[in-house]
Scaffold this motif. Structure first.
Motif, PDB file in Angstrom:
ATOM      1  N   GLY A  25       6.103   6.565   0.177  1.00  0.00           N
ATOM      2  CA  GLY A  25       6.567   5.285  -0.315  1.00  0.00           C
ATOM      3  C   GLY A  25       5.542   4.196  -0.144  1.00  0.00           C
ATOM      4  N   ILE A  26       6.042   2.968  -0.038  1.00  0.00           N
ATOM      5  CA  ILE A  26       5.198   1.784  -0.002  1.00  0.00           C
ATOM      6  C   ILE A  26       5.472   1.016   1.283  1.00  0.00           C
ATOM      7  N   MET A  27       4.414   0.481   1.853  1.00  0.00           N
ATOM      8  CA  MET A  27       4.533  -0.461   2.957  1.00  0.00           C
ATOM      9  C   MET A  27       4.181  -1.843   2.424  1.00  0.00           C
TER      10      MET A  27
ATOM     11  N   GLY B 159       9.398   9.435  -5.997  1.00  0.00           N
ATOM     12  CA  GLY B 159       8.435  10.396  -6.514  1.00  0.00           C
ATOM     13  C   GLY B 159       7.040  10.044  -6.031  1.00  0.00           C
ATOM     14  N   ASP B 160       6.042  10.747  -6.539  1.00  0.00           N
ATOM     15  CA  ASP B 160       4.654  10.495  -6.164  1.00  0.00           C
ATOM     16  C   ASP B 160       4.140   9.268  -6.903  1.00  0.00           C
ATOM     17  N   ILE B 161       3.761   8.243  -6.158  1.00  0.00           N
ATOM     18  CA  ILE B 161       3.356   6.972  -6.745  1.00  0.00           C
ATOM     19  C   ILE B 161       1.915   7.044  -7.236  1.00  0.00           C
ATOM     20  N   GLY B 162       1.715   6.626  -8.488  1.00  0.00           N
ATOM     21  CA  GLY B 162       0.370   6.595  -9.049  1.00  0.00           C
ATOM     22  C   GLY B 162      -0.179   5.204  -9.195  1.00  0.00           C
ATOM     23  N   ASP B 163       0.687   4.197  -9.422  1.00  0.00           N
ATOM     24  CA  ASP B 163       0.252   2.814  -9.594  1.00  0.00           C
ATOM     25  C   ASP B 163       1.252   1.868  -8.954  1.00  0.00           C
ATOM     26  N   VAL B 164       0.739   0.710  -8.504  1.00  0.00           N
ATOM     27  CA  VAL B 164       1.566  -0.296  -7.844  1.00  0.00           C
ATOM     28  C   VAL B 164       1.216  -1.674  -8.399  1.00  0.00           C
ATOM     29  N   PHE B 165       2.242  -2.484  -8.663  1.00  0.00           N
ATOM     30  CA  PHE B 165       2.061  -3.898  -9.020  1.00  0.00           C
ATOM     31  C   PHE B 165       3.058  -4.671  -8.180  1.00  0.00           C
TER      32      PHE B 165
ATOM     33  N   CYS C  69       0.846  -1.193   0.000  1.00  0.00           N
ATOM     34  CA  CYS C  69       0.000   0.000   0.000  1.00  0.00           C
ATOM     35  C   CYS C  69       0.876   1.236   0.000  1.00  0.00           C
ATOM     36  N   THR C  70       0.411   2.277  -0.663  1.00  0.00           N
ATOM     37  CA  THR C  70       1.131   3.545  -0.650  1.00  0.00           C
ATOM     38  C   THR C  70       0.657   4.381   0.525  1.00  0.00           C
ATOM     39  N   LEU C  71       1.559   5.188   1.039  1.00  0.00           N
ATOM     40  CA  LEU C  71       1.279   6.061   2.184  1.00  0.00           C
ATOM     41  C   LEU C  71       1.512   7.493   1.740  1.00  0.00           C
ATOM     42  N   PRO C  72       0.569   8.092   1.005  1.00  0.00           N
ATOM     43  CA  PRO C  72       0.802   9.390   0.369  1.00  0.00           C
ATOM     44  C   PRO C  72       1.000  10.546   1.319  1.00  0.00           C
TER      45      PRO C  72
END
Length: 218
Positions: free
Chosen positions: A109-111, A127-133, A100-103
């Protein structure tokens, strides 16, 4: 299992005044409908469902202040908070892994959460995350920004054993966002072109030899 999203309209003025949402399970064998999470009324949907692991449902819940990541045992009804007191953005579930992203975190970043062991790993983004796989085989995130002319650009990063490597960049209309890894083929959305696929190795090598399998419908 699905999350509902029902609009509330004020009859006198036909004005939108909120949203009622809940999580329900439909039983195909009996036709029965079971409420998993109680309905809530806010000015936004309260729930989103992302997947299951064993008997656990993985979902987000808006509590009036922020969106939190939770799990609920479908047999015992036990609930757990997976990320304490933090606003969660993007969520991806694969087997025993949840990313999950923690905006709103100071180190955006990502946890990564291992549902089997409870281990949590922080990945600081570039940078600012828009999508995660995020799977057990490939872990990717995509950031977006603007060039000097105001055009949207993307960057694809791969996380591998603690290291982060940029593997692609370009204009956003050529951005491939993976949804599924099937054998050695990545399947996902290619900009506004539609559903596309590409060999996993080619993608990780920075190639863009996509194949459109279903064009975007206008």
């Amino acid at each position: 299992i699905l999350a509902t999203d029902d609009t509330i309209i004020k009859e006198e003025t036909e004005e939108w005044i909120g949203t009622i949402s809940g999580i329900y399970r439909y039983h195909f064998d009996t036709g029965g409908i079971e409420m998993i999470c109680q309905e809530k009324e806010y000015m936004r949907p309260a729930y989103a469902v992302y997947g299951t692991y064993k008997d656990w449902l993985i979902y987000t819940e808006y509590n009036g202040e922020y969106v939190t990541l939770k799990s609920k045992n479908l047999k015992t009804e036990e609930e757990k908070s997976l990320v304490d007191d933090q606003w969660v953005g993007r969520v991806f579930v694969h087997k025993n892994l949840v990313a999950c992203t923690l905006p709103e975190d100071s180190d955006q970043g990502i946890m990564e959460i291992n549902l089997e062991t409870g281990e949590k790993v922080r990945v600081t983004s570039k940078g600012d995350i828009g999508d995660v796989f995020w799977t057990d085989k490939i872990k990717l995130y995509i950031t977006y920004d603007y060039d000097k002319d105001g055009n949207t650009r993307f960057q694809v990063y791969r996380y591998n054993n603690g290291d982060v490597e940029q593997i692609q960049e370009g204009d956003s209309d050529a951005c491939f966002v993976p949804y599924v890894l099937y054998k050695d083929m990545l399947i996902g959305r290619l900009g506004y072109s539609g559903l596309a696929c590409i060999d996993k190795k080619d993608f990780l090598d920075g190639k863009m030899n996509w194949r459109i399998v279903a064009e975007e419908q206008s």
